[in-house]
Design an enzyme around this catalytic site. Structure first.
Site: not given
Length: 312
Positions: A21, A49, A54, A205, A207-208, A226, A281, A288
């Protein structure tokens, strides 16, 4: 990397997974996407996923070019059906669109089947009975192995399970809800009865929180981030959240990890989370994020209590 059963189902998914996504076919090209998938796979990720919506289908086409490099049996691939186009029957969860949308996704992915197929959102214009029976047909036709939902309410899910039992249909196996430190109620409270009663798995989905929980926005919105590219997400950036992230970032430093790793590990600790879908990206982001599996062991009851105090 730990591999979890998807609820009560036999299939196993890596505790961390990679989603496409806002990245594949939109902000990263095929080569970068390929490198990200390779980096994830080499570190144990087996679940990737996708969705028909998308990048308007381009995300699936990009992934198709990459999947050729892998043994199909080593991968768990998903897609989601709801938004397939502008025509009156190109969206929603009607029998027609679910079957046609699934076949179109398979063409773009260049696959005979997907492992997991999701109803991307609830559809108030289509009876749940029709949707359940259509998904049962798709599974029995071999186009997918398991089906689930995304962002359905517990009431809608209960109705789906009841319909499946009534008509001897294959019931949903998993739900794909948003879940992170600032969005907890649905996964932790609303769905609580469904885990044991129906053996429902979850592929969570964001999580951040669209990057807010990385700490990168603690002092403003950086160039080419983003939230700058996707301005509609900026409304989530509130001073209250930033204050909490700053405190959590300090705690992450004490644990010897990044804020992003702490946020992902926090999701992994929840026993009802089958897999955490991450986005990336660059190879560096993939590397990480995956280190969060080591941070998970540092989240003792004492640390979790500290996190709870900050979030409250």
């Amino acid at each position: 990397m730990q591999y979890n059963r998807l609820g009560k189902a036999g299939i196993k998914v890596s505790e961390l997974s990679l989603g496409s996504w806002l990245t594949f076919g939109k902000h990263i090209n095929v080569e970068i996407a390929k490198n990200c998938m390779r980096a994830a796979f080499e570190r144990g990720v087996n679940f990737f996923d996708n969705a028909e919506v998308y990048a308007r289908g381009l995300s699936e086409s990009v992934m198709a070019q990459i999947l050729k490099e892998y043994r199909r049996e080593d991968l768990v691939i998903s897609t989601k059906i709801f938004w397939g186009g502008e025509g009156p029957n190109d969206k929603g969860l009607s029998w027609k669109h679910l079957v046609e949308g699934t076949k179109n996704s398979l063409k773009r992915l260049e696959l005979d089947y997907v492992d997991l197929l999701f109803c991307h959102r609830p559809d108030p214009e289509t009876p749940i009975e029709e949707t359940v029976r259509a998904m049962d047909h798709i599974i029995r036709s071999g186009h997918a192995f398991y089906w689930g939902t995304s962002e359905w309410s517990s009431v809608e899910l209960e109705e789906a399970y009841e319909v499946a039992e009534k008509y001897n249909c294959i019931p949903p196996t998993m739900e794909q809800p948003q879940y992170h430190m600032f969005h907890r109620e649905r996964v932790e409270e609303e769905y609580a009865p469904l885990y044991e009663k129906h053996g429902m798995g979850t592929t969570i989905w964001s999580p951040l929180a669209s990057g807010i929980l990385t700490g990168k926005y603690n002092n403003g919105i950086p160039e080419n981030s983003r939230l700058q590219r996707e301005s509609w997400l900026a409304k989530e950036l509130t001073e209250d959240k930033l204050d909490k992230v700053r405190k959590l970032t300090s705690l992450a430093g004490d644990l010897g990890c990044s804020m992003a790793q702490l946020a992902i590990a926090w999701c992994l600790v929840n026993p009802n989370v089958s897999t955490v879908i991450t986005g990336a990206t660059s190879i560096e982001q993939v590397k990480e994020n995956i280190k969060a599996v080591d941070v998970k062991e540092k989240l003792t009851s004492e640390v979790m209590e500290k996190i709870g105090q900050i979030l409250s």
